[in-house]
Design an enzyme around this catalytic site. Structure first.
Site, short mmCIF file in Angstrom:
data_model
loop_
_atom_site.label_atom_id
_atom_site.label_comp_id
_atom_site.label_asym_id
_atom_site.label_seq_id
_atom_site.Cartn_x
_atom_site.Cartn_y
_atom_site.Cartn_z
N CYS A 339 0.79 -1.23 0.00
CA CYS A 339 0.00 0.00 0.00
C CYS A 339 0.82 1.28 0.00
O CYS A 339 0.46 2.23 -0.72
CB CYS A 339 -1.03 0.00 1.13
SG CYS A 339 -0.52 -0.68 2.69
N ARG A 368 7.69 -10.98 5.16
CA ARG A 368 7.50 -10.86 6.60
C ARG A 368 8.38 -11.91 7.29
O ARG A 368 8.50 -13.03 6.82
CB ARG A 368 6.04 -11.11 6.99
CG ARG A 368 5.02 -10.34 6.19
CD ARG A 368 4.71 -8.97 6.73
NE ARG A 368 3.79 -8.26 5.84
CZ ARG A 368 2.47 -8.40 5.88
NH1 ARG A 368 1.93 -9.22 6.75
NH2 ARG A 368 1.70 -7.72 5.04
N GLN A 386 0.42 -10.79 -2.63
CA GLN A 386 -0.94 -10.35 -2.33
C GLN A 386 -1.62 -9.84 -3.60
O GLN A 386 -0.99 -9.20 -4.43
CB GLN A 386 -0.91 -9.22 -1.29
CG GLN A 386 -0.41 -9.65 0.07
CD GLN A 386 -0.38 -8.48 1.05
OE1 GLN A 386 0.11 -7.41 0.73
NE2 GLN A 386 -0.90 -8.69 2.24
N ASP A 388 -3.34 -7.30 -4.16
CA ASP A 388 -3.66 -6.03 -3.53
C ASP A 388 -4.33 -5.07 -4.50
O ASP A 388 -3.98 -5.01 -5.68
CB ASP A 388 -2.38 -5.36 -3.02
CG ASP A 388 -2.29 -5.35 -1.51
OD1 ASP A 388 -3.35 -5.50 -0.87
OD2 ASP A 388 -1.18 -5.22 -0.98
N HIS A 390 -5.97 -0.83 -4.21
CA HIS A 390 -6.32 0.33 -3.41
C HIS A 390 -7.15 1.27 -4.26
O HIS A 390 -6.76 1.63 -5.37
CB HIS A 390 -5.05 1.02 -2.89
CG HIS A 390 -4.27 0.13 -1.98
ND1 HIS A 390 -3.27 -0.70 -2.45
CD2 HIS A 390 -4.37 -0.10 -0.65
CE1 HIS A 390 -2.78 -1.39 -1.43
NE2 HIS A 390 -3.43 -1.05 -0.33
N LYS A 472 -13.46 -2.46 8.73
CA LYS A 472 -13.30 -3.34 7.58
C LYS A 472 -14.41 -4.38 7.51
O LYS A 472 -15.13 -4.60 8.49
CB LYS A 472 -11.93 -4.02 7.59
CG LYS A 472 -11.62 -4.87 8.82
CD LYS A 472 -10.13 -5.21 8.87
CE LYS A 472 -9.76 -5.98 10.12
NZ LYS A 472 -9.90 -7.42 9.98
N HIS A 518 -8.82 -0.51 0.94
CA HIS A 518 -7.87 -1.60 0.72
C HIS A 518 -8.68 -2.86 0.42
O HIS A 518 -9.63 -3.17 1.15
CB HIS A 518 -7.02 -1.84 1.96
CG HIS A 518 -6.23 -0.67 2.42
ND1 HIS A 518 -4.85 -0.66 2.46
CD2 HIS A 518 -6.61 0.55 2.90
CE1 HIS A 518 -4.42 0.50 2.93
NE2 HIS A 518 -5.48 1.25 3.21
#
Length: 648
Positions: A339, A368, A386, A388, A390, A472, A518
């Site tokens: 992000c 991670r 991911q 992902d 946005h 969320k 997100h």
């Protein structure tokens, strides 16, 4: 309204007035006696409490039964205490550490002193557990002072509870008692032990006290319990089925991925079959995103440390990130999140309200640091990708964009035949956990709830489960054997626009802050693939299968015809292989079945002469002889429709 009256709001949004000090049990009885009999605890304003605790303030209330997460939490918490009571009877010198409920069951960390127990001892502990449960002892809560609590455990030589009490504030400490057992505990618990009817102690493990390798290693006993024996039997059957579906086993057998120590623990390598599977998943979502107005981007695998300081990911999540790398007097990090990179893409040019909503999407790999003991196949890794996206939008566009993301996420899980439970994760009263202005939070939560109602979604609300930057929507899917997995999420973010000073020029020619959504339906390609393997037990629908068709010539004389069929299949984009080895046809069929290839085309002299194929379907056997062009047409239709496998 009188101070003696409180208003409690039920999950369906209706409110009722009660006398201040009413208990959860009494609230349940006011709704129905059946609900009261099934009630295990209540959740008030996000806190789970005992049924006999008085409720003194207005708020949201949920009556927790076995069918709810909070109900199971209460049930398994109480079962951990029952386990300790049984151990205390059998091993009087044992000292107890902690015994929490977990996602599926509970455990208790116990110091058995000079004694040792093995897997063989678990049966007699189970029997003692059930004996104690049948006493139907109530769980009684008692407030104690810090001095009293310390004295109680010092007298019993339990240094573990003493260690825990040292960190607690006087006036906040409670004991729970059932039968002859007393434990340091804040609760909650079920009304009495007799509600627990079935128990299985599943495993023994070592656990260092408070996770400190320099401290003493205790024995951790894992277990799971149920209010009915039949439920336990069903659970044990599910575990057996889960073993057969284990993605670590099937992933190796089907050539999906490998973990190589020389490459690194927790860093999966996608093998050819796995790469085909993953690319198919990516193409599916990429096509959906394109149709829905997303723009795809690609960002680097590392970034300047200042980027993650601005976002708050460093040092907020420092323990789960790799150490910075020094380059040219600057510090860089392996990317922990996509992000921040997307926010910089947004801000690299001036945006107008006419540019919004801007939907940026990426299959971005992040890193991670996970403890080595937590790594597991594809489901827990150190490097993962991911899906992902946005979405940068105006406040007026927010509700419609949330609807679009919900629609996309539901479509994804519908395609795989995964039923979805929806949870609205909101903030609680602990303001320190959250960023941004409370007014914007309240607006976002109201809009999320309005969207859920307008879309007629069946949802639950979970106070305290919001992200630090916004509320969320969590999508919890159920796989083919009933297990639940939290996968997709839609998060509303008012914090990052402030941190990155994101703006757009409105119709009034003034600068305004956008809102960010997100969104990640799969979440992690690795974890989703592990779930997908287990959901289908490796028997993927044809459109998803790494190898969709295998052509099996009966003899070498049919190899040319087999290759001709394969070429026509490839021309249609179908993933096909030819087994042209000089092996018996039975051996070829068995190998194709083991490889879980959906369709096997057996071609002999007659098929080559007639331009036909004898078709076998994985797990079904022969389904007939077809003109090759007819088979190709039917197969193409099945793939295009993304049809799910028929149930056995």
């Amino acid at each position: 309204m009188s101070d003696a009256i409180i208003k409690l709001t039920l999950p369906d949004g209706s409110s009722r007035e009660y006398q201040k000090g009413i208990t959860g049990k009494e609230v349940a009885e006011s709704i129905s006696m059946g609900l009261a009999r099934a009630a295990l605890s209540v959740t008030v304003n996000g806190d789970i409490i005992d049924l006999d605790r008085p409720i003194n303030n207005d708020g949201d209330i949920t009556i927790n039964t076995w069918d709810s997460e909070d109900g199971k939490y209460t049930f398994w918490h109480s079962s951990a205490h029952l386990l300790a009571e049984a151990v205390q009877d059998l091993y009087p010198e044992a000292k107890f550490g902690i015994g929490p409920p977990i996602e599926s069951g509970f455990y208790y960390d116990i110091d058995f002193g000079d004694q040792s127990i093995s897997q063989d001892d678990l049966t007699k502990i189970e029997q003692k557990f059930l004996e104690k449960a049948r006493n139907k002892n109530e769980f009684e809560r008692r407030d104690v002072s810090k001095d009293e609590a310390l004295s109680f455990y010092k007298d019993r030589g339990n240094e573990y509870k003493v260690d825990l009490i040292q960190d607690l504030e006087d006036g906040t400490i409670t004991f729970y008692e059932q039968g002859d057992f007393t434990d340091l505990c804040r609760g909650p618990h079920i009304p009495n032990t007799g509600i627990v009817k079935a128990i299985k102690l599943t495993n023994l493990a070592g656990a260092y006290w408070r996770g400190d390798n320099d401290s003493k290693q205790l024995t951790r006993i894992y277990g799971i319990s149920f209010p009915k024996q039949k439920m336990l039997e069903e659970h044990l059957n599910m575990l057996e089925e889960a073993k057969k579906r284990d993605h670590r086993k099937l992933g190796k057998e089907l050539g999906i991925y490998m973990i190589d120590k020389m490459i690194g623990s927790g860093l999966p390598v996608w093998l050819p079959n796995g790469t085909r599977l993953r690319r198919t998943l990516e193409s599916f979502l990429r096509d959906e995103q394109f149709e829905r107005g997303y723009k795809e981007v690609i960002t680097p695998h590392i970034g300047n440390l200042e980027l993650y300081k601005t976002s708050g990911h460093y040092p907020y999540y420092q323990d789960s990130q790799y150490n910075p790398i020094e380059v040219d007097d600057e510090e860089y990090m392996l990317k922990p999140m996509n992000c921040p990179h997307h926010h910089r893409i947004y801000s690299h040019e001036l945006r107008s309200y006419r540019d919004l909503p801007l939907r940026l999407a990426e299959f971005g790999t992040v890193y991670r640091y996970e403890q080595s003991g937590e790594l597991s196949g594809l489901s827990r890794v150190r490097g993962f990708t991911q899906d992902d996206a946005h979405i940068y939008c105006t406040h007026d566009q927010l509700k419609q964009e949330i609807k679009h993301t919900i629609d996309l996420t539901n479509h994804v899980f519908d395609t795989f035949g995964m039923p979805v439970d929806i949870r609205l994760s909101f903030r609680d009263d602990n303001d320190e956990k959250y960023g941004g202005e409370i007014e914007l939070w309240e607006r976002a939560q109201q809009e999320i709830r309005e969207v859920a109602d307008e879309m007629d979604l069946d949802y639950t609300i979970a106070p305290g489960e919001a992200s630090f930057y916004g509320p969320k929507i969590d999508f919890i899917i159920r796989d083919a054997i009933g297990r639940k997995w939290q996968l997709g999420t839609v998060q509303v973010d008012y914090v990052m626009p402030e941190r990155f000073d994101l703006t757009y020029v409105g119709s009034d020619n003034e600068k305004h802050r956008p809102v960010i959504i997100h969104r990640a339906p799969f979440g992690s390609m690795e974890r989703f693939t592990s779930i997908l393997i287990e959901h289908f037990a490796g028997n993927f629908p044809v459109w998803l299968s790494p190898e969709q068709v295998r052509v099996l010539p009966i003899s070498d004389d049919q190899n040319d015809y087999a290759q001709k069929c394969a070429l026509q299949l490839k021309d249609k984009g179908i993933r096909v292989e030819v087994d042209g080895r000089s092996e018996q046809i039975g051996a070829k069929i068995r190998e194709a079945e083991t490889s879980k290839v959906p369709y096997m085309l057996i071609v002999g002299a007659k098929e080559a002469e007639d331009d036909t194929v004898s078709v076998r379907r994985h797990r079904k056997g022969d389904i007939g002889t077809f003109n090759f062009s007819d088979f190709l047409s039917d197969l193409t239709e099945e793939i295009d429709s993304k049809a799910l496998p028929e149930e056995d």
